[in-house]
Design a protein around this motif. Sequence first.
Motif: not given
Ligand code: GDD
Length: 409
Positions: A7, A9, A13, A56, A84, A88-89, A113, A152, A166, A168-169, A179, A230, A254, A256
Motif C-alpha cells: 500500500m 498511499g 498522505k 496500490i 485507485e 478507499h482506506g 505498508n 495500533g 486490538y 488503533e492509536k 502492529n 485496523d 515507521q 513518517k
Molecule cells: N492505496 C491506499 N489507499 N493506501 C492507503 C490508503 C488508501 O486509501 N490509506 C492508507 N494507505 C496506506 C499508507 O500509505 C500506508 O502505507 C498504509 O496504508 C497505512 O496507512 P494509514 O492507514 O494512514 O495508517 P498509519 O500508517 O498511520 O498506521 C498504520 O501503520 C502502523 C505501522 O506503521 C496502522 O496499521 C497502525 O496500526 C500501525 O501501527
Amino acid sequence: RVVAVIMVGGPTKGTRFRPLSLNVPKPLFPLAGQPMVHHPISACRRIPNLAQIYLIGFYEEREFALYVSSISNELRIPVRYLREDKPHGSAGGLYSFRDYIMEDSPSHIVLLNCDVCSSFPLPDMLEAHKKYGGMGTLLVNKVSAESANQFGELVADPETNELLHYTEKPETFVSDLINCGVYIFTPNIFSAIEDVLKQKKDRANLRRVSSFEALQSATKALPADFVRLDQDILSPLAGKKELYTYQTLDFWEQIKTPGMSLRCSGLYLSQFRRTSPHLLASGDGKRTATIVGDVYIHPSAKVHSTSKIGPNVSISANARVGAGARLINCIILDDVEIMENAVVIHSIVGWKSSIGKWSRVQGEGDHNAKLGITILGEAVDVEDEVVVVNSIVLPNKTLNVSVQEEIIL
Ligand code: GDD
C-alpha cells in the motif's frame, strides 16, 4: 502461490514528509540509495512461489511507471502499479483490486505498508501463519510505552500467539506490543472486508430514514466504500481465532518524517552489510575518498579523494563532493554539489542544491525532533562560509547568512 500487495498511499498522505515529498512521491524517496518501496519489494522476492507484486495507491500512474517497469525487469517478477481513483482506506484499496489479486489464485496474500522500515521476515512469518491456521497473521513489535500510542496497540496470547485485543492509536495505554503494518492473509480477507462494506451500507440506509441524523453524520462519516484495515477489520476480529501475531526481534521503524527517513536509511545501509555488501562503498582504492562505516555512493556521483564520508551517508546520482569535504549521517540527493571543505552532518540535502566552500549544514541528530536534523529542499543554495543549524529550508532559497533553528519558507 503467493501475491504481494504494497500500500503506497497518495499525495494527500505523507504531508509530514514535506518538503521532501514536494517533488517525489514519498514511496520513491531514496533510503540507502534505493527508493523506499524498493526495500519491501526486495524482501518479497524471498517468498517462495511469489507470482506478482502489486503497488496500490492514488498517485498518478505516470509517477510510478518508470520505477515499476525497471524493477520488474531487474527482479524478473511482475510488479504492477494499480491506481485507485480516490482513497478507499487500507482495506478498501485492497478490496477494490480483488479481481487482479485473485487472478493468480493465490493461497496467501502478503500485505505491506510502504512506510515502514524492517528486515521483513516474510518467509518465516508465512511458515508461522500456516501453523496458526487463521485468516491472518500480523507482524508485531515491542516499543517503548511512551511511543506506543502512535501505532495500533494489541494484546496477544503468549502461548498461542492469537490476537486477543486490538485498538488503533488509543488515547490511554493498552500495550507496548504494536502492529508493524506487515500482514499475511488468506483470500478470506476479501469476505471479511465485504461483510464490513455490507454493514456500512445497511447502516447508511437506516440513517436515511431519519433525515436529522443523516444530516448530522454526513459531515463526519467516511464514504461508504472506505474501509480501514485496523479499525474496521482487526479490532472486531480480535479474539475470534481468526488473527495471529508474529513478533519481529529484528529492526523495525515507521517512516513518517524526514528525520526518521535518515535513521531508516542508516538501518538499511547496515542491513546491506549482510545482504548486499556490493552496494556499499569500500574506499579501498588509492584514488577514492576515506570511507567510515556504511556508505552508499551512486556510480555516477563524483566524490573527491581527499573528502571523508560516513558513517550513514547515501550519495545519489550525479552528486559532486569537493576536496576536503566531510559528510556524516546524511542523505545527499541527485545533482547536489558540495564544494571544497564544506561539512554536512545529520542532514538531508535536496536535489540540485549547492553547498558553498567552508560552509556547514548540520543538525543535532535527534531523528524524532521537529528540527532535530537540517533539511534543504530542492535547489537551495548555501553560499560560501554560511552555517545552517537545525533548520528546514524550502525549495529554491539562497542562504547568504547563517541561520539556526529556523524554518525558511
Ligand atoms: N492505496 C491506499 N489507499 N493506501 C492507503 C490508503 C488508501 O486509501 N490509506 C492508507 N494507505 C496506506 C499508507 O500509505 C500506508 O502505507 C498504509 O496504508 C497505512 O496507512 P494509514 O492507514 O494512514 O495508517 P498509519 O500508517 O498511520 O498506521 C498504520 O501503520 C502502523 C505501522 O506503521 C496502522 O496499521 C497502525 O496500526 C500501525 O501501527
